[in-house]
Write a protein that holds these residues in place. Structure first.
Motif, PDB file in Angstrom:
ATOM      1  N   ALA A  32       0.783  -1.198   0.168  1.00 24.75           N
ATOM      2  CA  ALA A  32      -0.151  -0.015   0.008  1.00 24.75           C
ATOM      3  C   ALA A  32       0.810   1.327   0.098  1.00 24.75           C
ATOM      4  O   ALA A  32       0.756   2.408  -0.754  1.00 24.75           O
ATOM      5  N   MET A  33       1.828   1.258   0.734  1.00 24.89           N
ATOM      6  CA  MET A  33       2.698   2.419   0.852  1.00 24.89           C
ATOM      7  C   MET A  33       3.616   2.648  -0.392  1.00 24.89           C
ATOM      8  O   MET A  33       3.767   3.630  -0.867  1.00 24.89           O
ATOM      9  N   ALA A  34       4.063   1.506  -0.805  1.00 24.75           N
ATOM     10  CA  ALA A  34       4.628   1.791  -2.372  1.00 24.75           C
ATOM     11  C   ALA A  34       3.716   2.323  -3.353  1.00 24.75           C
ATOM     12  O   ALA A  34       4.283   3.069  -4.079  1.00 24.75           O
ATOM     13  N   GLY A  35       2.546   1.881  -3.435  1.00 21.19           N
ATOM     14  CA  GLY A  35       1.726   2.513  -4.346  1.00 21.19           C
ATOM     15  C   GLY A  35       1.197   3.688  -3.955  1.00 21.19           C
ATOM     16  O   GLY A  35       1.303   4.922  -4.878  1.00 21.19           O
ATOM     17  N   TRP A  36       1.361   4.322  -2.822  1.00 20.38           N
ATOM     18  CA  TRP A  36       0.863   5.552  -2.372  1.00 20.38           C
ATOM     19  C   TRP A  36       2.113   6.569  -2.534  1.00 20.38           C
ATOM     20  O   TRP A  36       1.872   7.664  -3.199  1.00 20.38           O
ATOM     21  N   MET A  37       3.356   5.999  -2.698  1.00 20.88           N
ATOM     22  CA  MET A  37       4.722   7.003  -2.817  1.00 20.88           C
ATOM     23  C   MET A  37       4.857   7.067  -4.540  1.00 20.88           C
ATOM     24  O   MET A  37       5.327   8.100  -4.921  1.00 20.88           O
ATOM     25  N   VAL A  38       4.064   6.009  -5.142  1.00 25.30           N
ATOM     26  CA  VAL A  38       4.202   6.177  -6.640  1.00 25.30           C
ATOM     27  C   VAL A  38       3.306   7.486  -6.948  1.00 25.30           C
ATOM     28  O   VAL A  38       3.781   8.148  -7.570  1.00 25.30           O
ATOM     29  N   VAL A  39       2.095   7.379  -6.489  1.00 24.92           N
ATOM     30  CA  VAL A  39       1.271   8.468  -6.467  1.00 24.92           C
ATOM     31  C   VAL A  39       1.870   9.997  -6.208  1.00 24.92           C
ATOM     32  O   VAL A  39       1.945  10.948  -7.056  1.00 24.92           O
ATOM     33  N   LEU A  40       2.511  10.041  -5.130  1.00 26.86           N
ATOM     34  CA  LEU A  40       3.273  11.270  -4.684  1.00 26.86           C
ATOM     35  C   LEU A  40       4.302  11.505  -5.486  1.00 26.86           C
ATOM     36  O   LEU A  40       4.535  12.808  -5.898  1.00 26.86           O
ATOM     37  N   TRP A  41       5.165  10.555  -6.173  1.00 25.23           N
ATOM     38  CA  TRP A  41       6.069  10.648  -6.838  1.00 25.23           C
ATOM     39  C   TRP A  41       5.809  11.214  -8.347  1.00 25.23           C
ATOM     40  O   TRP A  41       6.537  12.073  -8.765  1.00 25.23           O
ATOM     41  N   LEU A  42       4.491  10.879  -8.748  1.00 28.27           N
ATOM     42  CA  LEU A  42       3.992  11.526  -9.858  1.00 28.27           C
ATOM     43  C   LEU A  42       3.485  13.105  -9.926  1.00 28.27           C
ATOM     44  O   LEU A  42       3.898  13.977 -10.790  1.00 28.27           O
ATOM     45  N   ILE A  43       2.902  13.345  -8.653  1.00 31.24           N
ATOM     46  CA  ILE A  43       2.542  14.663  -8.283  1.00 31.24           C
ATOM     47  C   ILE A  43       3.866  15.447  -8.266  1.00 31.24           C
ATOM     48  O   ILE A  43       3.857  16.679  -8.613  1.00 31.24           O
ATOM     49  N   GLU A  44       4.891  14.840  -7.665  1.00 30.03           N
ATOM     50  CA  GLU A  44       6.191  15.589  -7.327  1.00 30.03           C
ATOM     51  C   GLU A  44       6.883  15.892  -8.742  1.00 30.03           C
ATOM     52  O   GLU A  44       7.564  16.994  -8.841  1.00 30.03           O
ATOM     53  N   ARG A  45       6.596  15.038 -10.043  1.00 30.27           N
ATOM     54  CA  ARG A  45       7.004  15.429 -11.175  1.00 30.27           C
ATOM     55  C   ARG A  45       6.607  16.727 -11.750  1.00 30.27           C
ATOM     56  O   ARG A  45       7.410  17.296 -12.379  1.00 30.27           O
ATOM     57  N   VAL A  46       5.378  17.005 -11.299  1.00 31.08           N
ATOM     58  CA  VAL A  46       4.659  18.244 -11.722  1.00 31.08           C
ATOM     59  C   VAL A  46       4.869  19.471 -10.872  1.00 31.08           C
ATOM     60  O   VAL A  46       5.403  20.395 -11.490  1.00 31.08           O
ATOM     61  N   ARG A  47       4.797  18.983  -9.569  1.00 36.45           N
ATOM     62  CA  ARG A  47       5.177  20.384  -8.405  1.00 36.45           C
ATOM     63  C   ARG A  47       6.553  20.759  -8.225  1.00 36.45           C
ATOM     64  O   ARG A  47       6.757  21.559  -7.750  1.00 36.45           O
ATOM     65  N   ARG A  48       7.318  19.622  -8.220  1.00 35.81           N
ATOM     66  CA  ARG A  48       8.861  19.892  -8.241  1.00 35.81           C
ATOM     67  C   ARG A  48       9.171  20.237  -6.893  1.00 35.81           C
ATOM     68  O   ARG A  48       9.872  21.180  -6.452  1.00 35.81           O
ATOM     69  N   ASN A  49       8.549  19.380  -5.745  1.00 34.93           N
ATOM     70  CA  ASN A  49       8.684  19.709  -4.475  1.00 34.93           C
ATOM     71  C   ASN A  49       8.834  18.421  -3.865  1.00 34.93           C
ATOM     72  O   ASN A  49       7.903  17.771  -3.358  1.00 34.93           O
TER      73      ASN A  49
END
Length: 272
Positions: free
Chosen positions: A15-32
């Motif tokens: 579950a946490m691996a999937g959660w962090m994939v989602v956040l990584w994708l957001i980070e690709r856009v937000r750069r934070n």
């Protein structure tokens, strides 16, 4: 229906691996990259709540642990979200990592987010261990642990508020905070974060799997003092505040709060 601890840990990691994939994708856009830190806090709350539902143990103790991790994780995650993500530029530490990683940055950043996923599972072990306490709730050691937890949470919250209030004043942007707890320690927030993890060690004294609770203060202590906490923060402070911060280093303990070596000079506001 209760599940064995290994099954719970496996599902928590997935579950946490999937959660962090989602956040990584957001980070690709937000750069934070601070999104990973926020995700760690909220993820820990979700995992421990999942344990409380599916693991064996006394319901009163499990509810207490959910309240404790929620107060800890939601407060810290909310603080990071407001002060490091929403409307904020990326922390300079992460900006430097991007420069060092260069062309490998996307893949390495993905690995960093996945490391945070594994860290959630690692730091969830103390909670799972305390839930397996075979004794009826609540013994003296558990009550002592709750008191220690209150000290840690209160101290960390107070340190964060004092620093945020100091930084909110525009005339302090190039000055070192020596307000409140920051008069006694250069990193009181880290110290009380560490104290908080000792609470679960105390709560679990004398039960099977007690050694698992030591993961919290030992691993977190090493990370804060030697790896990602104080070293990075001090490097950035020296670069941005120069001699003012060097004077602060000379007078004030890095971690454990104590009286400054020269209280008169350390309390005076210096400018670069």
């Amino acid at each position: 229906m209760a599940y064995d601890p290994l099954t719970l840990l496996l599902w928590a990691w997935i579950a946490m691996a999937g959660w962090m994939v989602v956040l990584w994708l957001i980070e690709r856009v937000r750069r934070n990259t601070s999104l990973a830190d926020v995700g760690w806090c909220f993820g820990l709350v979700a995992v421990v709540a999942d344990y409380a539902y599916f693991a064996t143990g006394e319901i009163e103790r499990k509810l207490l642990l959910v309240v404790m991790v929620s107060a800890y994780g939601l407060r810290l995650g909310g603080y990071l979200l407001l002060h490091r993500v929403i409307g904020k530029a990326e922390d300079q530490r992460y900006q430097r990592l991007r420069l060092v990683w260069r062309l490998d940055e996307p893949l390495r950043m993905f690995g960093y987010f996945q490391l945070q996923a594994a860290a959630v599972v690692l730091f969830s072990l103390p909670f799972l261990a305390v839930m397996q306490n075979p004794r009826p709730p609540f013994g003296l050691w558990e009550l002592a642990g709750v008191i220690l937890w209150m000290i840690g949470i209160t101290g960390e919250s107070l340190a964060d508020r004092q620093l945020a209030g100091f930084r909110a004043k525009p005339w302090n942007h190039d000055r070192v905070c020596r307000d409140g707890l920051w008069f006694y320690s250069r990193h009181p927030n880290y110290f009380f974060e560490w104290v908080h993890w000792w609470a679960y060690v105390v709560m679990a004294i004398g039960i099977p799997g007690w050694w698992l609770t030591w993961i919290g203060p030992v691993v977190m202590g090493v990370a804060l003092v030697r790896i990602t906490g104080i070293p990075w923060a001090e490097e950035q402070a020296l670069r941005t505040r120069g001699d003012d911060y060097r004077r602060y280093q000379d007078s004030t303990n890095a971690f454990i709060p104590w009286w400054p070596k020269t209280s008169q000079s350390s309390s005076a506001p210096f400018r670069n």
